[in-house]
Design an enzyme around this catalytic site. Structure first.
Site, mmCIF file in Angstrom:
data_model
loop_
_atom_site.group_PDB
_atom_site.id
_atom_site.type_symbol
_atom_site.label_atom_id
_atom_site.label_comp_id
_atom_site.label_asym_id
_atom_site.label_seq_id
_atom_site.Cartn_x
_atom_site.Cartn_y
_atom_site.Cartn_z
ATOM 1 N N HIS A 263 1.188 18.970 82.825
ATOM 2 C CA HIS A 263 1.089 18.938 81.350
ATOM 3 C C HIS A 263 2.339 18.309 80.727
ATOM 4 O O HIS A 263 3.094 18.969 80.017
ATOM 5 C CB HIS A 263 0.850 20.350 80.783
ATOM 6 C CG HIS A 263 0.290 20.321 79.400
ATOM 7 N ND1 HIS A 263 -0.550 21.293 78.898
ATOM 8 C CD2 HIS A 263 0.431 19.414 78.377
ATOM 9 C CE1 HIS A 263 -0.882 20.997 77.647
ATOM 10 N NE2 HIS A 263 -0.283 19.859 77.304
ATOM 11 N N GLU B 34 -2.743 27.256 83.135
ATOM 12 C CA GLU B 34 -1.483 26.538 83.399
ATOM 13 C C GLU B 34 -0.319 27.525 83.474
ATOM 14 O O GLU B 34 -0.251 28.419 82.639
ATOM 15 C CB GLU B 34 -1.218 25.519 82.270
ATOM 16 C CG GLU B 34 -2.286 24.440 82.229
ATOM 17 C CD GLU B 34 -2.083 23.429 81.094
ATOM 18 O OE1 GLU B 34 -1.073 23.518 80.364
ATOM 19 O OE2 GLU B 34 -2.946 22.563 80.943
ATOM 20 N N ILE C 121 -6.529 14.432 79.626
ATOM 21 C CA ILE C 121 -5.181 14.548 79.060
ATOM 22 C C ILE C 121 -5.236 15.340 77.743
ATOM 23 O O ILE C 121 -4.275 15.403 77.008
ATOM 24 C CB ILE C 121 -4.550 13.140 78.916
ATOM 25 C CG1 ILE C 121 -3.055 13.216 78.714
ATOM 26 C CG2 ILE C 121 -5.223 12.302 77.868
ATOM 27 C CD1 ILE C 121 -2.310 11.994 79.123
ATOM 28 N N ARG D 223 -7.099 19.035 76.848
ATOM 29 C CA ARG D 223 -6.857 20.422 77.229
ATOM 30 C C ARG D 223 -7.805 20.749 78.371
ATOM 31 O O ARG D 223 -8.948 20.293 78.378
ATOM 32 C CB ARG D 223 -7.127 21.389 76.057
ATOM 33 C CG ARG D 223 -6.094 21.341 74.937
ATOM 34 C CD ARG D 223 -4.749 21.957 75.356
ATOM 35 N NE ARG D 223 -3.770 21.954 74.263
ATOM 36 C CZ ARG D 223 -2.899 20.989 74.029
ATOM 37 N NH1 ARG D 223 -2.863 19.917 74.801
ATOM 38 N NH2 ARG D 223 -2.040 21.085 73.024
ATOM 39 N N SER E 259 3.484 14.431 76.508
ATOM 40 C CA SER E 259 4.446 13.992 75.482
ATOM 41 C C SER E 259 5.886 14.116 75.964
ATOM 42 O O SER E 259 6.823 13.957 75.178
ATOM 43 C CB SER E 259 4.271 14.843 74.218
ATOM 44 O OG SER E 259 4.552 16.201 74.522
HETATM 45 P P1 NAP Z 1 -6.801 13.545 66.678
HETATM 46 O O1 NAP Z 1 -6.158 12.387 66.046
HETATM 47 O O2 NAP Z 1 -7.178 14.725 65.842
HETATM 48 O O3 NAP Z 1 -8.051 13.004 67.495
HETATM 49 C C1 NAP Z 1 -9.027 13.803 68.025
HETATM 50 C C2 NAP Z 1 -10.335 13.048 67.948
HETATM 51 O O4 NAP Z 1 -11.334 13.842 68.596
HETATM 52 C C3 NAP Z 1 -10.797 12.805 66.517
HETATM 53 O O5 NAP Z 1 -11.133 11.438 66.386
HETATM 54 C C4 NAP Z 1 -12.007 13.711 66.370
HETATM 55 O O6 NAP Z 1 -13.044 13.155 65.585
HETATM 56 C C5 NAP Z 1 -12.499 13.808 67.796
HETATM 57 N N1 NAP Z 1 -13.318 14.998 67.990
HETATM 58 C C6 NAP Z 1 -13.131 16.245 67.507
HETATM 59 N N2 NAP Z 1 -14.135 17.045 67.889
HETATM 60 C C7 NAP Z 1 -14.974 16.276 68.605
HETATM 61 C C8 NAP Z 1 -16.189 16.535 69.272
HETATM 62 N N3 NAP Z 1 -16.756 17.732 69.238
HETATM 63 N N4 NAP Z 1 -16.796 15.516 69.913
HETATM 64 C C9 NAP Z 1 -16.238 14.280 69.923
HETATM 65 N N5 NAP Z 1 -15.077 13.978 69.315
HETATM 66 C C10 NAP Z 1 -14.451 14.981 68.684
HETATM 67 O O7 NAP Z 1 -5.877 14.155 67.827
HETATM 68 P P2 NAP Z 1 -4.825 13.391 68.744
HETATM 69 O O8 NAP Z 1 -3.503 13.417 68.093
HETATM 70 O O9 NAP Z 1 -5.414 12.096 69.180
HETATM 71 O O10 NAP Z 1 -4.768 14.415 69.974
HETATM 72 C C11 NAP Z 1 -5.924 14.695 70.726
HETATM 73 C C12 NAP Z 1 -5.703 15.856 71.658
HETATM 74 O O11 NAP Z 1 -4.882 15.442 72.729
HETATM 75 C C13 NAP Z 1 -4.952 17.042 71.058
HETATM 76 O O12 NAP Z 1 -5.801 17.912 70.349
HETATM 77 C C14 NAP Z 1 -4.388 17.719 72.278
HETATM 78 O O13 NAP Z 1 -5.280 18.697 72.760
HETATM 79 C C15 NAP Z 1 -4.285 16.599 73.294
HETATM 80 N N6 NAP Z 1 -2.896 16.285 73.623
HETATM 81 C C16 NAP Z 1 -2.463 16.514 74.895
HETATM 82 C C17 NAP Z 1 -1.159 16.222 75.237
HETATM 83 C C18 NAP Z 1 -0.666 16.433 76.636
HETATM 84 O O14 NAP Z 1 0.516 16.680 76.813
HETATM 85 N N7 NAP Z 1 -1.500 16.327 77.633
HETATM 86 C C19 NAP Z 1 -0.279 15.720 74.280
HETATM 87 C C20 NAP Z 1 -0.748 15.493 73.007
HETATM 88 C C21 NAP Z 1 -2.064 15.778 72.680
HETATM 89 P P3 NAP Z 1 -13.083 13.188 63.976
HETATM 90 O O15 NAP Z 1 -12.064 12.197 63.555
HETATM 91 O O16 NAP Z 1 -14.449 12.791 63.626
HETATM 92 O O17 NAP Z 1 -12.730 14.595 63.612
#
Ligand code: NAP
Length: 322
Positions: free
Chosen positions: A285, A266, A235, A237, A288
């Protein structure tokens, strides 16, 4: 004089009215992408851009000499070329927090949908195949009390963990770039190295953002570490996963099923192998995509845009551009 902003999609009237109080608006409201030449024309005079997935690269910035801020209606910002934006001093903002619960709900929907084969069995009933009892061939697997591994324990990862732990009594492990002691204590989850998490989990949920480090983080080797009964949910990318490796893992029985909201390309092509696979649940996709959450995201993006253009630091400025 009000700055000019370009909005590349239809936003709710209330959001547009808010922006109009502060800016002159140019917009594109059709469901197709704006033709490139017209986009360049619109950007020539724009100080702000409100978008969701438009690729912001050096070429585009070249054609937008007045651009100060790009406000994205999304939490992911992998469509930003951060180096090019930084070089030109263009601010980039996103819309975190307001979508956490909605995206987490969809992660659970994908887990439940794959485990209990919801879409597949819906088709079974509608195709008139339900002629007798619910024999073995309709059985699924339990979500409750199963082992969940979350990759990327951020805002949405925590919301998924909360649902899994307290709603479904799941045993939750996570892998993350940094450890999250507060989440461990609050949610009763434990940190695990990636390989251990893959080997132990019944469900693996990918929620790390797309970066250079996470591109194809999950490939052939990682699928081989997973149990044949395991279910993979993406969910985040599409590019965080090697899609060919995923197809092969599903076809060969290396893993049992997948629930997908995101894909390498996509929309996916009409002849994509996923579309022929009963053990893959495919969504377009929509993580949200509820009316309320999309409204909240658009309003937050509008507030970011306006505050950036009025010389303030927007609350949701992406870290790498601060
Ligand atoms: P977030 O709060 O920034 O959380 C991302 C987490 O991933 C952070 O805890 C980060 O760790 C960790 N991370 C980053 N790089 C990493 C790596 N190399 N290995 C392991 N962990 C890693 O973001 P979020 O708001 O939860 O959103 C996450 C992602 O969901 C978004 O970036 C987006 O791509 C996706 N998303 C998809 C949809 C959809 O419609 N499907 C909707 C919303 C979001 P640190 O805290 O240590 O940096």
């Amino acid at each position: 004089m009000k700055p000019t902003v370009f909005i590349d999609r239809k936003v709710p009237n209330e959001v547009e009215a808010y922006i109009a109080e502060h800016c002159n608006i140019e917009k594109w409201e059709q469901s197709t992408h704006i033709p490139r030449a017209m986009l360049h024309e619109k950007l020539a005079n724009a100080s702000g851009l409100l978008t969701a997935g438009m690729k912001i690269d050096a070429d585009l910035l070249e054609r937008a000499p007045k651009l100060k801020i790009v406000s994205s209606i999304s939490v992911g910002y992998n469509h930003f070329d951060l180096a090019a934006m930084k070089e030109r001093g263009v601010i980039g903002t996103n819309t975190p927090h307001v979508l956490n619960d909605t995206v987490a709900d969809l992660a659970l929907a994908l887990m439940l949908g794959t485990a209990r084969r919801v879409a597949e069995l819906d088709r079974y009933v509608k195709d008139g195949q339900w002629k007798s009892g619910d024999g073995l061939k309709l059985f699924g697997v339990d979500v409750h009390h199963a082992k969940l591994g979350i990759i990327g324990m951020g805002r949405i990862g925590e919301a998924v963990a909360r649902r899994a732990k307290f709603g479904f009594d799941m045993d939750v492990a996570y892998f993350n770039r940094s450890r999250k002691p507060e989440a461990e204590e609050k949610l009763g989850v434990r940190f695990s190295q990636l390989n251990d998490l893959l080997a132990a989990s019944d469900f693996v949920v990918m929620l790390a953002p797309l970066t250079a480090e996470t591109t194809k983080l999950i490939g052939h080797n990682e699928f081989k570490m997973m149990k044949p009964s395991s279910i993979f949910i993406n969910i985040s990318r599409g590019q965080t996963v090697d899609e060919l490796a995923l197809i092969e893992a599903l076809q060969s029985g290396t893993i049992a099923a997948a629930g997908l909201d995101v894909y390498e390309k996509e929309p996916i092509d009409a002849d994509h192998p996923f579309l022929q696979m009963a053990n893959v649940l495919t969504l377009p996709h929509i993580g949200s995509a509820t009316t309320q959450t999309r409204f909240d995201m658009a309003m937050l993006a509008a507030q970011n845009l306006v505050s950036g253009l009025s010389g303030q630091t927007p609350t949701c400025m992406v870290d790498e551009l601060k």
